[in-house]
Structure formats: C-alpha cells, structure tokens
Motif scaffolding. Structure first.
Motif, PDB file in Angstrom:
ATOM      1  N   ALA A 154       1.038  -1.223  -0.261  1.00  0.00           N
ATOM      2  CA  ALA A 154       0.148   0.146   0.402  1.00  0.00           C
ATOM      3  C   ALA A 154       0.835   1.418   0.086  1.00  0.00           C
ATOM      4  O   ALA A 154       0.796   2.116  -0.637  1.00  0.00           O
ATOM      5  CB  ALA A 154      -0.926   0.109   1.361  1.00  0.00           C
ATOM      6  N   GLY A 155       1.691   1.180   0.476  1.00  0.00           N
ATOM      7  CA  GLY A 155       2.633   2.280   0.647  1.00  0.00           C
ATOM      8  C   GLY A 155       3.692   2.712  -0.425  1.00  0.00           C
ATOM      9  O   GLY A 155       3.928   4.480  -0.777  1.00  0.00           O
ATOM     10  N   THR A 156       3.943   1.494  -1.342  1.00  0.00           N
ATOM     11  CA  THR A 156       4.124   2.768  -2.707  1.00  0.00           C
ATOM     12  C   THR A 156       3.190   3.490  -3.409  1.00  0.00           C
ATOM     13  O   THR A 156       3.597   3.604  -4.133  1.00  0.00           O
ATOM     14  CB  THR A 156       4.707   1.124  -3.360  1.00  0.00           C
ATOM     15  N   ILE A 157       1.954   2.731  -3.057  1.00  0.00           N
ATOM     16  CA  ILE A 157       1.177   3.075  -4.036  1.00  0.00           C
ATOM     17  C   ILE A 157       0.760   4.698  -3.384  1.00  0.00           C
ATOM     18  O   ILE A 157       0.395   5.543  -4.485  1.00  0.00           O
ATOM     19  CB  ILE A 157      -0.653   1.905  -4.194  1.00  0.00           C
ATOM     20  N   ILE A 158       0.997   4.921  -2.550  1.00  0.00           N
ATOM     21  CA  ILE A 158       0.435   6.331  -1.570  1.00  0.00           C
ATOM     22  C   ILE A 158       1.039   6.964  -2.262  1.00  0.00           C
ATOM     23  O   ILE A 158       0.633   7.884  -2.021  1.00  0.00           O
ATOM     24  CB  ILE A 158       0.058   5.578  -0.354  1.00  0.00           C
ATOM     25  N   VAL A 159       2.732   7.013  -2.176  1.00  0.00           N
ATOM     26  CA  VAL A 159       3.709   7.311  -2.417  1.00  0.00           C
ATOM     27  C   VAL A 159       3.835   8.114  -4.111  1.00  0.00           C
ATOM     28  O   VAL A 159       3.729   8.858  -4.485  1.00  0.00           O
ATOM     29  CB  VAL A 159       5.442   6.950  -2.327  1.00  0.00           C
ATOM     30  N   PHE A 160       3.087   7.126  -4.619  1.00  0.00           N
ATOM     31  CA  PHE A 160       3.051   7.058  -6.374  1.00  0.00           C
ATOM     32  C   PHE A 160       1.757   8.295  -6.556  1.00  0.00           C
ATOM     33  O   PHE A 160       1.954   9.459  -7.467  1.00  0.00           O
ATOM     34  CB  PHE A 160       3.649   5.705  -7.023  1.00  0.00           C
ATOM     35  N   MET A 161       0.391   7.889  -5.644  1.00  0.00           N
ATOM     36  CA  MET A 161      -0.350   8.421  -6.196  1.00  0.00           C
ATOM     37  C   MET A 161      -0.255   9.898  -5.499  1.00  0.00           C
ATOM     38  O   MET A 161      -0.678  11.247  -5.818  1.00  0.00           O
ATOM     39  CB  MET A 161      -2.021   8.290  -5.329  1.00  0.00           C
ATOM     40  N   SER A 162       1.199  10.140  -4.095  1.00  0.00           N
ATOM     41  CA  SER A 162       1.025  11.709  -3.913  1.00  0.00           C
ATOM     42  C   SER A 162       2.300  12.351  -4.485  1.00  0.00           C
ATOM     43  O   SER A 162       1.814  13.355  -4.809  1.00  0.00           O
ATOM     44  CB  SER A 162       1.957  11.515  -2.281  1.00  0.00           C
ATOM     45  N   ILE A 163       2.654  11.865  -5.447  1.00  0.00           N
ATOM     46  CA  ILE A 163       3.504  12.258  -6.651  1.00  0.00           C
ATOM     47  C   ILE A 163       2.440  13.284  -7.759  1.00  0.00           C
ATOM     48  O   ILE A 163       3.029  14.069  -7.930  1.00  0.00           O
ATOM     49  CB  ILE A 163       4.695  11.312  -7.087  1.00  0.00           C
ATOM     50  N   LEU A 164       0.975  12.069  -7.764  1.00  0.00           N
ATOM     51  CA  LEU A 164       0.465  12.903  -9.590  1.00  0.00           C
ATOM     52  C   LEU A 164       0.195  13.517  -8.316  1.00  0.00           C
ATOM     53  O   LEU A 164      -0.525  14.364  -9.074  1.00  0.00           O
ATOM     54  CB  LEU A 164      -0.008  10.879  -9.867  1.00  0.00           C
ATOM     55  N   ILE A 165      -1.002  13.426  -7.277  1.00  0.00           N
ATOM     56  CA  ILE A 165      -1.350  14.223  -7.259  1.00  0.00           C
ATOM     57  C   ILE A 165      -0.555  16.202  -6.613  1.00  0.00           C
ATOM     58  O   ILE A 165      -1.439  17.248  -7.477  1.00  0.00           O
ATOM     59  CB  ILE A 165      -2.159  14.770  -5.660  1.00  0.00           C
ATOM     60  N   TRP A 166       0.451  16.023  -6.839  1.00  0.00           N
ATOM     61  CA  TRP A 166       1.402  17.292  -6.512  1.00  0.00           C
ATOM     62  C   TRP A 166       1.519  17.726  -8.043  1.00  0.00           C
ATOM     63  O   TRP A 166       1.634  18.834  -8.029  1.00  0.00           O
ATOM     64  CB  TRP A 166       3.020  16.850  -6.039  1.00  0.00           C
ATOM     65  N   ALA A 167       2.030  17.159  -9.443  1.00  0.00           N
ATOM     66  CA  ALA A 167       2.306  17.320 -10.346  1.00  0.00           C
ATOM     67  C   ALA A 167       0.684  17.535 -10.518  1.00  0.00           C
ATOM     68  O   ALA A 167       1.210  19.229 -11.477  1.00  0.00           O
ATOM     69  CB  ALA A 167       2.471  15.889 -11.611  1.00  0.00           C
ATOM     70  N   LEU A 168      -0.849  17.491 -10.624  1.00  0.00           N
ATOM     71  CA  LEU A 168      -1.396  17.527 -10.867  1.00  0.00           C
ATOM     72  C   LEU A 168      -1.915  19.620  -9.983  1.00  0.00           C
ATOM     73  O   LEU A 168      -2.741  19.950 -11.545  1.00  0.00           O
ATOM     74  CB  LEU A 168      -2.711  17.178 -10.654  1.00  0.00           C
ATOM     75  N   SER A 169      -1.351  19.410  -8.801  1.00  0.00           N
ATOM     76  CA  SER A 169      -1.588  21.256  -8.138  1.00  0.00           C
ATOM     77  C   SER A 169      -0.532  21.427  -8.293  1.00  0.00           C
ATOM     78  O   SER A 169      -0.363  22.931  -8.301  1.00  0.00           O
ATOM     79  CB  SER A 169      -1.677  20.542  -6.754  1.00  0.00           C
ATOM     80  N   TYR A 170       0.052  21.231  -8.941  1.00  0.00           N
ATOM     81  CA  TYR A 170       1.317  21.869  -9.766  1.00  0.00           C
ATOM     82  C   TYR A 170       1.866  22.318 -10.678  1.00  0.00           C
ATOM     83  O   TYR A 170       2.400  24.575 -11.482  1.00  0.00           O
ATOM     84  CB  TYR A 170       3.133  21.258  -9.166  1.00  0.00           C
ATOM     85  N   PHE A 171       1.420  22.097 -11.264  1.00  0.00           N
ATOM     86  CA  PHE A 171       1.508  22.558 -13.184  1.00  0.00           C
ATOM     87  C   PHE A 171       0.708  22.557 -13.612  1.00  0.00           C
ATOM     88  O   PHE A 171      -0.989  21.780 -13.263  1.00  0.00           O
ATOM     89  CB  PHE A 171       2.174  21.727 -14.045  1.00  0.00           C
ATOM     90  N   PRO A 172       0.040  23.554 -14.796  1.00  0.00           N
ATOM     91  CA  PRO A 172       1.319  24.454 -14.944  1.00  0.00           C
ATOM     92  C   PRO A 172       1.461  26.018 -14.384  1.00  0.00           C
ATOM     93  O   PRO A 172       0.372  25.937 -13.308  1.00  0.00           O
ATOM     94  CB  PRO A 172       0.277  24.698 -16.489  1.00  0.00           C
ATOM     95  N   ARG A 173       2.316  26.151 -14.245  1.00  0.00           N
ATOM     96  CA  ARG A 173       3.084  27.110 -13.342  1.00  0.00           C
ATOM     97  C   ARG A 173       1.637  28.532 -13.388  1.00  0.00           C
ATOM     98  O   ARG A 173       2.543  28.918 -15.058  1.00  0.00           O
ATOM     99  CB  ARG A 173       4.098  27.069 -13.258  1.00  0.00           C
TER     100      ARG A 173
END
Length: 729
Positions: free
Chosen positions: A541-560
């Motif tokens: 579960a931890g690996t999926i959580i970290v992956f999804m966290s990075i995905l949510i970060w990308a969706l909220s960070y881009f475009p600048r």
C-alpha cells in the motif's frame, strides 16, 4: 494409497537431497484451526518468513525457512482445515496446496499434521482423511501440558502405533520438543512415507487380509494386517520385490487384488471415521477419575455470559478503540514532526531548483509521510489482535457478536475490523483477514471505510465550529459530531445486506468456531505479527500511496503561473507583506493548476450539492490523505497551508465566502452536506491501495470508490435540496 514417487517434489531428483529454499523439498504444516499450528510455524521459522497472497487468490500465503542440520527447506503454514471437503475459499486453497495443484506452489514433500491433544478425537477425523489419501505425514502433538493439567495422560507409543506415524509431543508456547521435531522432519524428508493406519476394511477384505497374513507368518515373515492390506490395496515396487521371494503366496495376492478391484472398498464414511477417532481417543487417553473443571470453563462462565460477557466485551473493544484512536496520536504527531524536520532540512538545499524542491519536499517526502503516519495505528491494532488471539479471547468476541451481525450476512468476526475502522480504515481492512471465508471478508472490506475514521475529524471540527455551533449552539454541535461518527455504521449494515444478495451473492456459511483454551500469549508471536503486518503495508500500500502523492503534487503544481501573472498579483497586493503576497500567489497557482481547472470543470456536477470549484478542488486534493483537506482550503482561501481545523481565520473566511452572485457559499445545510459527503465517500487513496492489496484485484477498489462516491454525492445533494426547501439560500 499413493506411491512414494508420487509425492516427490521433483521426480528427477532424489527425495533425500536438501537444497536451497527455492528448490528444496517443501514441508507443509496442516491441521485444524486453533490446534497451535501458527505458534509452531513461528517457532520453527522465526523471523525467516514472507507473507503474500497465493497467485490469483486473496488467501494469505505465509512461508518461511526451516533450518535443519542438513540444510534449509521451505516451510508453509497452510490455512486451517476441519476436513478435505472444502467449503470456503480458504479451505479450497488449503486443499489445493496439500494436493499440489495450487499454481506457483510446489507439492509438499512432507505434511506435518498438528494435532491438539486436548481435542484429539475431533482432530483425528482430518488426520484419517489425510492418511487415507496417502500423504506422507509426521505428527506434531500440541497441548500435551494442558491435557496433563486436567489430570489426564496420553500413551504416545500406542498413539503412534494406531496412527501408523511418528508422533512428536510439543509444548509450542514454551518451545519444548522443537529439536526433536526438526530431527524427525530430517528423517522423514530422507524417506517420506504415508502412514499405515491399522483399521478394518470390510468383512470380505479382512478375511483375505487375515488369511494372507497367516500364510506369511507360516513362512517366517511376521507382517501386520495393516502392512498386508497396504500390499493388497496399493502395491509398490518394494512390495512386489518382497513377494517375488515368496512364490507360494504371490498367486494368492494376485487373486485377492483382482477380487478387491472388482469389488472395491467404499471410502470411509463420516460416521466410520469418527468411530475410528473415538476408538483411538479411548485407547490412548487415560481420563482423570474426577475431571477437574478447567480454568477455561470458569473464565468462560463470565466472559461468555449473556449479560456480563457482552458488557465486558464492549469494555475491551472500547479499550482497543481508544488505544488506536488516542494512543497512536503522539507517535503520529512524532512522525509528522519528523517529516516536517526533514522537509526543513532538505528544502533550503534545493531552493535553486524550485521544481525539484517542490517535487522532493511536497511530493516524495510529503507522500512518504502521509503513508508512514498510519503505521502507529496499524501496529497498535495488530498488537491487540495478536494479543487477543494469543489469549484465546478473540474467538469469544466473535461468538458474542455473531447474533448481532448475522441477519445481514456477516458473522461475529466482522466486528473487530468494523470497530478498528473508526480509527482508520486501513488497519480495519487489514483486520478483515480474521474473517473465515472470502465472501464475508470481501463484504467487510467493502463497508469498513464507511466507518468514520480519525482523518475525517478535522473536517468535522472545522465545519461544525464555523457553521453549526455559531448558529445552533454547543448542544447541536456535539450532536452533529456524534451523528457523523454513527452515520457510516447505520448505513453499512443495510449495504452489507444488499451486497450479500445482489453483488457478492454468497450464502452465509454456518458459524463454526472452536473456543481454544485461555493462555498467556506468546510475545514472540505478537511481535512477529506486528512486524509482518507493518512490512506488508509499507511495501505494498505504501508504494501506491507515494506514487499517488507524487501524481497529486504534479496535478496541483503544473502548469506554473507565468512571470506576468505573478507580477500582476504582486502589484494587486503591493501594500501587503511578502508572506501575504505569497499566499495569494499560491492560491492562484492552485486555481490555475490541472487540479484546480478540473475542479472548475466538474463544478456544475457538484452545484446541486452546494459545492463550488473551491470545495470540489479541496475534495480532489484529499486523495493522498483526508488530512490534506483543511490545508488545501487554507491555500484556496488565501490563508496558506499551515492552518488547521481550529483556525479562527479559516472559519471566518469560509463563513464570509460567497458565490459570484453574492449568495453565501456555506450555510449550515451545506456544511452538513459536505460532512456527510466526507463521511460516506472513498476519497482516500491509502484506503483504495490497501483494498487492492487485500483483494489482489483492482476490481473491488474501483467498485468501492464508485458506490461510496455515488452514495456520498446523492446524500449531499438531498441535504442541500432539503435545506433550500426550508428557506436556506
């Protein structure tokens, strides 16, 4: 009976070759539930264990390395069985492992059949089936010390003779007899043989056996009836070579075999197996003249009492709930603070590369933190489960709760996963492994997230403090908070009823449960259970959580935001300080990000519930963990991400927020609708990742997400529309 060669793991290799674990003979521990099998497995393998699911199924696979003098062999803990007639998925998988037909699992070279000396008669039914099927068996006899405390004695030599197999007495929780068992396993791996059980096979067959045994005796060959019967019913190369030396009886054996083949012996019926088990029990166990009332019976008189037992059960479960809910908080805060310190150390070193800084700090470190913050709750939960199981009380708890949950298709074991989910759905879903069959386990998993976990509490406190208490008072505020925690439980019961009849379509199995004797738990087993549950969570579960966290970060960070846009914001708030300006920049960045734009796109869908793009964006941002909702609202309303549910500024800002036409964004009805939405929805990727891990399929996480989100949406829309009928804007 099977021939010896049929049970060799690799016919091309000799049975006595002990090789590394990947290719070595396989030793399988089998037996009835609660016979001491898992305790013995832990004692034999220690920390050299691995936990996973069998290929293609949701039944847990626990294997380990058994170290012998000749080398290491693989040992597997097979799910408990009462007979070879499988009913549940666990039993079907266990049967396939024993038969050697489970994909990805080798055929066992040797079965170590664990028998409970205090319940010998019941355990012998399963042993009789194994012996009749021709599996090579070594017997591990547990609970011998408990039999003696009752004033009874067991004749081990006679038991071994009647069962046709070597018997090793054990006291598992004290690790007595383990060395003798290891030596016996080594001997049996060199020459694995099926047991020869001495029993009648029918009048006609027995007459032939007796006649042939007598003829061999006249020739100077003393053979038991069981051995002669074995040569008749299941001839081997050894027996054929033996008969070559006695041409006087070889023709008689041939004729007897032909007659038995023409009139085969019918398989032993249930009644005859139990008659045999009863005979063995009476022959080997000398009962006490005056049977003592056991300590277990005395304790059960209180703990399983119709009134007092239920009250004590509620008290114990409250302690478990309080421990998960409260005792984990300091550790969770410590983990959160630790990751905050790591962010503070790493962030300045990456200031020259803003995108890398944000990815590492907010995506990777933040994602790992949002995953590991659940670890204290998981460890505490499985500490209590292992503790209660080790003492024998867990079976009593399931017995007490069975009647309350039975009408909807669950049995008593479901209560602990549901109760645990009030702290966090993740350990609750993992605790559903105590369920006896696939259907009830799956139904429990699918409704566990409906329990109001602690991660929802900040949302409740924020909205109640901002919109309920100021307008309706403290009494109504307390009632709403209490109602939010009970809402999921009330809805879960009819949903389970529906799932069992329309989706899973499984019949409720009879609730057969053995109540093991009370004993002090073996602390080694408790720590091993905690360690492997935590390891499984972090790795899967931890690996999926970290992956999804990075995905949510990308969706909220881009475009600048462009340089021009940032300059315009700075100019618009020229009189504000740098911190205030940065808050407005962060707000606009989130609004213009992919996540924010998606929130605006789906705003029309959520308008019937009274949610605008700001609320929907905060809902979307909750996927890494529900705890992110309040910080997201802080960013959206230009207050920064450091706010919490007690922030008066956030409450005031949200209360003053409006729609473009000037209507208040939040009303008490909107606040209740949003709380109900969060109470019922599955907006938590950690939960979905855990469901994926526990069901070994993406089908059920998607199903859970769909039905819970639809349920939450419908409830929120109804609440908002009812509020409009009562005159709320």
């Amino acid at each position: 009976m099977r021939s010896k060669s049929s049970i060799s793991p690799d016919p091309s290799k000799p049975a006595n070759s002990l090789e590394p674990v990947s290719t070595s003979p396989l030793v399988a521990l089998v037996g009835n539930p609660n016979a001491g099998k898992t305790t013995l497995f832990n004692a034999l393998t220690g920390s050299h264990q691995k936990v996973g699911n069998y290929p293609g199924v949701t039944v847990e696979h626990v294997s380990g390395t058994l170290k012998l003098e000749e080398g290491s062999v693989e040992c597997v803990d097979v799910p408990g069985l009462y007979s070879l007639q499988a009913v549940s998925e666990d039993e079907r998988v266990a049967l396939k492992v024993i038969e050697g037909t489970m994909p990805g699992v080798r055929r066992p070279t040797l079965l170590v059949c664990v028998l409970d000396a205090t319940n010998l008669e019941r355990n012998l039914y399963f042993y009789h089936q194994l012996a009749d099927a021709g599996y090579p068996i070594l017997i591990a006899l547990t609970m011998v010390d408990r039999l003696r405390t009752k004033g009874s004695e067991i004749d081990l030599a006679r038991l071994s003779n009647l069962l046709g197999a070597e018997v090793i007495p054990l006291v598992g929780h004290k690790e007595k007899g383990l060395e003798e068992l290891r030596d016996a396993i080594s001997r049996h791996l060199e020459d694995p043989r099926p047991p020869i059980v001495d029993e009648a096979t029918g009048d006609a067959a027995e007459l032939k056996v007796a006649a042939l045994s007598e003829r061999l005796a006249r020739l100077g060959q003393s053979s038991t009836h069981a051995e002669v019967r074995q040569m008749l019913l299941d001839p081997t190369e050894t027996s054929e070579a033996f008969l070559e030396g006695f041409p006087e009886v070889r023709e008689a054996f041939r004729e007897a075999r032909e007659q038995l083949v023409a009139n085969p012996r019918p398989p032993a019926e249930v009644a005859s197996r139990y008659q045999w088990a009863t005979m063995v029990q009476r022959a080997v166990v000398r009962e006490a003249d005056r049977p003592k009332r056991s300590r277990t019976d005395k304790i059960d008189a209180v703990l399983t009492h119709r009134v007092f037992g239920l009250a004590i059960f509620v008290g114990i479960m409250y302690l478990v709930f309080l421990s998960i809910y409260s005792f984990a908080t300091p550790f969770m805060n410590g983990i959160d603070a630790g990751f905050g310190w790591i962010k503070g150390v790493v962030s300045p070193r990456l200031e020259s590369v803003p995108i890398l800084q944000s990815l590492v700090v907010d995506g990777i470190i933040g994602g790992a933190g949002s995953m590991l913050v659940f670890l204290p709750q998981i460890l505490i939960l499985f500490f209590f489960i292992a503790l209660l199981e080790g003492t024998g009380y867990l079976a009593r708890a399931a017995f007490l709760m069975d009647r309350l949950l039975g009408w909807c298709g669950l049995n008593g074991r479901a209560f602990i996963p549901l109760l645990s989910s009030f702290a966090c759905a993740i350990p609750g879903i993992m605790a559903a492994r105590v369920m006896p069959d696939r259907n009830s386990r799956l139904a429990t998993i699918l409704v566990s997230p409906l329990m109001s976990c602690s991660a929802r509490l900040p949302v409740y406190l924020l909205l109640i403090g901002a919109f309920i208490e100021p307008k309706l008072g403290a009494a109504w505020a307390g009632f709403v908070l209490f109602a939010m925690h009970l809402l999921g439980l009330f809805i879960a019961i009819p949903i389970v009823w529906f799932l069992n009849r329309k989706v899973i379509k499984g019949k409720r199995l009879p609730f057969l449960l053995e109540l093991p004797p009370y004993q002090w738990p073996k602390w080694k087993d408790v720590w091993i259970a905690m360690y492997f549950r935590a390891k499984v969570f972090v790795k899967t579960a931890g690996t999926i959580i970290v992956f999804m966290s990075i995905l949510i970060w990308a969706l909220s960070y881009f475009p600048r935001l462009s340089t021009t846009q940032v300059a315009q914001i700075r100019q618009s708030y020229a009189s504000a300080d740098k911190v205030e300006i940065q808050k407005h920049i962060d707000e606009e960045q989130l609004a213009q990000s992919v996540l924010g734009r998606f929130g605006k796109v789906i705003e029309p869908v959520f308008r019937p519930a009274g949610f605008d793009w700001r609320i929907t964006t905060s809902i979307l941002s909750a996927f890494p963990a529900r705890e992110t909702v309040v910080p997201s609202l802080g960013i959206i309303f230009s207050l920064g991400g450091d706010v919490d549910e007690k922030s008066t500024d956030l409450r005031k800002t949200m209360a003053e927020a409006t729609w473009p036409d000037g209507r208040p964004l939040f009303t008490p009805w909107t606040a209740v609708g949003l709380m109900v939405f969060f109470a019922l929805c599955a907006q938590c990727m950690a939960t979905l990742a855990t469901v994926r891990r526990e069901t070994n399929s993406w089908k059920w996480p998607w199903f859970m997400f769909t039905y819970m989100t639809a349920l939450a949406y419908i409830a929120a829309v109804l609440i908002h529309q009812v509020g409009r009928l009562f005159g709320s804007p």
